[in-house]
Design a protein around this motif. Structure first.
Motif, mmCIF file in Angstrom:
data_model
loop_
_atom_site.group_PDB
_atom_site.id
_atom_site.type_symbol
_atom_site.label_atom_id
_atom_site.label_comp_id
_atom_site.label_asym_id
_atom_site.label_seq_id
_atom_site.Cartn_x
_atom_site.Cartn_y
_atom_site.Cartn_z
ATOM 1 N N VAL A 98 -168.153 41.200 43.158
ATOM 2 C CA VAL A 98 -166.712 41.376 43.394
ATOM 3 C C VAL A 98 -166.294 40.376 44.461
ATOM 4 O O VAL A 98 -166.948 40.255 45.497
ATOM 5 C CB VAL A 98 -166.408 42.804 43.890
ATOM 6 N N GLY A 99 -165.224 39.672 44.196
ATOM 7 C CA GLY A 99 -164.728 38.706 45.177
ATOM 8 C C GLY A 99 -163.214 38.725 45.219
ATOM 9 O O GLY A 99 -162.575 39.651 44.718
ATOM 10 N N GLY A 100 -162.643 37.701 45.820
ATOM 11 C CA GLY A 100 -161.193 37.648 45.985
ATOM 12 C C GLY A 100 -160.488 37.048 44.784
ATOM 13 O O GLY A 100 -161.028 36.202 44.079
ATOM 14 N N ASN A 101 -159.269 37.479 44.571
ATOM 15 C CA ASN A 101 -158.444 37.017 43.455
ATOM 16 C C ASN A 101 -157.525 35.903 43.955
ATOM 17 O O ASN A 101 -156.627 36.155 44.767
ATOM 18 C CB ASN A 101 -157.637 38.221 42.943
ATOM 19 N N PRO A 102 -157.729 34.669 43.483
ATOM 20 C CA PRO A 102 -156.951 33.556 44.026
ATOM 21 C C PRO A 102 -155.473 33.609 43.669
ATOM 22 O O PRO A 102 -154.682 32.850 44.233
ATOM 23 C CB PRO A 102 -157.626 32.319 43.420
ATOM 24 N N VAL A 135 -157.620 27.560 49.227
ATOM 25 C CA VAL A 135 -157.254 28.891 48.737
ATOM 26 C C VAL A 135 -158.476 29.712 48.317
ATOM 27 O O VAL A 135 -158.397 30.507 47.411
ATOM 28 C CB VAL A 135 -156.263 28.836 47.561
ATOM 29 N N ARG A 136 -159.598 29.496 48.935
ATOM 30 C CA ARG A 136 -160.761 30.301 48.550
ATOM 31 C C ARG A 136 -160.454 31.767 48.847
ATOM 32 O O ARG A 136 -160.279 32.170 49.994
ATOM 33 C CB ARG A 136 -161.992 29.855 49.319
ATOM 34 N N ALA A 137 -160.406 32.570 47.807
ATOM 35 C CA ALA A 137 -159.921 33.943 47.949
ATOM 36 C C ALA A 137 -161.038 34.888 48.390
ATOM 37 O O ALA A 137 -162.200 34.684 48.042
ATOM 38 C CB ALA A 137 -159.338 34.415 46.625
ATOM 39 N N THR A 138 -160.694 35.898 49.143
ATOM 40 C CA THR A 138 -161.679 36.855 49.634
ATOM 41 C C THR A 138 -161.162 38.292 49.480
ATOM 42 O O THR A 138 -159.964 38.521 49.326
ATOM 43 C CB THR A 138 -161.976 36.629 51.131
ATOM 44 N N VAL A 139 -162.082 39.235 49.532
ATOM 45 C CA VAL A 139 -161.727 40.640 49.747
ATOM 46 C C VAL A 139 -162.509 41.114 50.971
ATOM 47 O O VAL A 139 -163.468 40.474 51.381
ATOM 48 C CB VAL A 139 -162.066 41.561 48.548
ATOM 49 N N CYS A 140 -162.118 42.245 51.504
ATOM 50 C CA CYS A 140 -162.813 42.760 52.686
ATOM 51 C C CYS A 140 -164.167 43.361 52.273
ATOM 52 O O CYS A 140 -164.474 43.490 51.094
ATOM 53 C CB CYS A 140 -161.950 43.811 53.385
ATOM 54 N N GLY A 141 -164.954 43.753 53.252
ATOM 55 C CA GLY A 141 -166.268 44.317 52.962
ATOM 56 C C GLY A 141 -166.182 45.565 52.110
ATOM 57 O O GLY A 141 -166.996 45.787 51.215
#
Ligand code: SF4
Length: 258
Positions: A98-102, A135-141
């Motif tokens: 799971v990662g961030g949505n750009p 714009v490298r997208a992230t989500v929190c832990g």
């Protein structure tokens, strides 16, 4: 003090593994992308999850790994409803990461426009072509932790029907077809465990003309007897609203009672 004389190519070979040009987001500190500007060969992957695409560092061309499915979606890890980006193994359907949505402003800034092609989304996950650092997208832990919620063995993935007295904690799995039939048709749904009561199905309550109580017309029609008590307003509620509106009940609310 001993000095280490490591040229760039040797360093890259030593780093090996996942390779700086993968878009997998291995969680490593961001490399200096200038160090990779002349590298064209993608290192053979030996560890970790398969990468979903490779990016040519000179042209920015994207080569997608068809074995991996990528879906830009939304996170339900908390009330913030950020975007997220899911990586799935095509053969098994297993969630890989799971990662961030750009495309989502909670994950990246600047974020991509909805009109931007998915290829551009792949590109933002790399450091090639001057993209990833912007714009490298992230989500929190916690957002990344939703992967555990998805894969944990007690997760409910099929309808469960009560198989014992209320509060006894006994349940049995049923099919979606059985669920739909029973909640629409109603009947003696718990006869198999010795309960004889008739339970009204949606069909019996789908009446938007007849008052449910002629003495109290403000209560509205019979269909208002269906009460949709949902959870938080995180996107799933929209589907509930659609159902309630089409069914003809005004009684839909969330558990916050506000
Ligand atoms: S990414 Fe984090 S902050 Fe955003 S919805 Fe998921 S858990 Fe909440």
């Amino acid at each position: 003090m001993a000095t280490i004389n490591l040229d760039r190519r040797s360093f890259l070979k030593a780093a090996g593994g996942l390779g700086a040009l993968s878009v997998a987001g291995a969680g490593l500190a961001a490399p200096d992308r200038r160090a990779f500007a002349d590298e064209t060969a993608f290192p053979e992957q030996k560890h970790g999850n398969p990468v979903e695409a490779t990016i040519d560092p000179k042209t920015g061309d994207v080569t997608v790994n068809e074995d991996v499915i990528v879906r830009n979606s939304a996170c339900l890890g908390c009330y913030s409803s950020c975007g997220n980006r899911l990586k799935l193994d095509r053969a098994s359907g297993r969630l890989l990461s799971v990662g961030g949505n750009p495309y989502h402003p909670s994950c990246a800034y600047p974020y991509l426009n909805f009109e931007d092609p998915l290829e551009e989304a792949y590109r933002t996950m790399s450091f090639a072509h001057g993209k990833g650092n912007i714009v490298r997208a992230t989500v929190c832990g916690r957002g990344q932790g939703t992967q555990d919620g998805y894969s944990q063995p007690d997760r409910v993935t099929v309808p469960l029907k009560r198989a014992g007295k209320r509060g006894e904690g006994k349940w049995r799995p049923i099919t979606w077809d059985q669920l739909i039939t029973e909640v629409t048709e109603g009947g003696k749904l718990f006869a198999d465990i010795g309960e004889n009561q008739d339970i009204e199905g949606f069909k019996a309550l789908h009446d938007t003309e007849t008052p449910m109580n002629p003495d109290q017309p403000d209560l509205g029609p019979i269909s208002n007897q269906v009460v949709f008590l949902g959870g938080r307003g995180d996107g799933r509620t929209t589907i509930g609203t659609r159902f309630s509106s089409n069914f003809g009940t005004i009684n839909q609310y969330g558990h916050g009672s506000t």
